[in-house]
Design a protein around this motif. Structure first.
Motif, PDB file in Angstrom:
ATOM      1  N   PHE A   1       0.850  -1.183   0.000  1.00 22.07           N
ATOM      2  CA  PHE A   1       0.000   0.000   0.000  1.00 22.07           C
ATOM      3  C   PHE A   1       0.892   1.242   0.000  1.00 22.07           C
ATOM      4  CE2 PHE A   1      -2.168   3.377   2.333  1.00 22.07           C
ATOM      5  CZ  PHE A   1      -3.294   3.508   1.558  1.00 22.07           C
TER       6      PHE A   1
ATOM      7  N   TRP B   1      -1.984  -6.756  -0.107  1.00 20.97           N
ATOM      8  CA  TRP B   1      -0.711  -6.353   0.492  1.00 20.97           C
ATOM      9  C   TRP B   1      -0.505  -6.997   1.862  1.00 20.97           C
ATOM     10  CZ3 TRP B   1      -3.991  -1.965  -0.760  1.00 20.97           C
ATOM     11  CH2 TRP B   1      -4.900  -1.665   0.246  1.00 20.97           C
ATOM     12  N   SER B   2      -1.201  -8.111   2.121  1.00 24.67           N
ATOM     13  CA  SER B   2      -1.058  -8.856   3.375  1.00 24.67           C
ATOM     14  C   SER B   2      -0.121 -10.050   3.168  1.00 24.67           C
ATOM     15  CB  SER B   2      -2.409  -9.369   3.859  1.00 24.67           C
ATOM     16  OG  SER B   2      -3.271  -8.284   4.141  1.00 24.67           O
TER      17      SER B   2
ATOM     18  N   GLU C   1      -0.876  -5.293   6.577  1.00 23.21           N
ATOM     19  CA  GLU C   1      -0.640  -4.325   5.506  1.00 23.21           C
ATOM     20  C   GLU C   1       0.827  -3.990   5.409  1.00 23.21           C
ATOM     21  OE1 GLU C   1      -1.099   0.341   5.381  1.00 23.21           O
ATOM     22  OE2 GLU C   1      -3.067  -0.609   5.150  1.00 23.21           O
TER      23      GLU C   1
ATOM     24  N   SER D   1       3.400  -1.607   3.736  1.00 19.52           N
ATOM     25  CA  SER D   1       3.319  -0.300   3.079  1.00 19.52           C
ATOM     26  C   SER D   1       4.715   0.120   2.630  1.00 19.52           C
ATOM     27  CB  SER D   1       2.690   0.754   3.987  1.00 19.52           C
ATOM     28  OG  SER D   1       3.399   0.865   5.185  1.00 19.52           O
TER      29      SER D   1
END
Length: 132
Positions: free
Chosen positions: A33, A79-80, A124, A126
């Motif tokens: 993310f 995005w996990s 998440e 990032s």
């Protein structure tokens, strides 16, 4: 760390710059993310990583769920990731997940944890451009 930008999917519009960035490190592709940064597809970009762990396992699962001593991130959705890594420092705890090193917070100061293999659920992953 430098990554190769492979794809960018903006959710609302390119002007708002909130979405998923697909990038390559070595032979592995990752999805993360991102918000407010530009990522030119096909270019090498210096980035930093962070994460959210919304479902942290109890202490025993953190240390018991990586008996093979793996260092990798396994994508579970968007995005996990399921993170399998090795603690490399404490205060804050940092773990090496193979291609990516993450700061996991300040949940222990025990130096005996250095070198221990762990499982860490990442809700998440990032990415942000390194501003330095």
């Amino acid at each position: 760390m430098k990554v190769l930008i492979k794809k960018v999917d903006w959710y609302l519009s390119e002007e708002i710059k909130e979405g998923t960035v697909t990038f390559q490190i070595g032979n592995h592709d990752y999805h993360a993310f991102s918000i407010l940064d530009d990522y030119p597809v096909g270019e090498q970009v210096e980035v930093e990583f962070d994460h959210l762990s919304l479902t942290h396992d109890p202490w025993n699962n953190t240390f018991d769920k990586n008996p093979q001593k793996k260092k990798c991130l396994i994508n579970t959705k968007d995005w996990s990731y399921d993170g399998y890594g090795r603690i490399i420092s404490v205060n804050p705890i940092r773990a090496d997940f193979g291609d990516i090193v993450l700061d996991l917070g300040k949940w222990s100061h025990d130096k005996r944890l250095i070198g221990e293999y762990i499982y860490w659920p990442i809700s998440e992953l990032s990415v942000s451009r390194n501003k330095e």
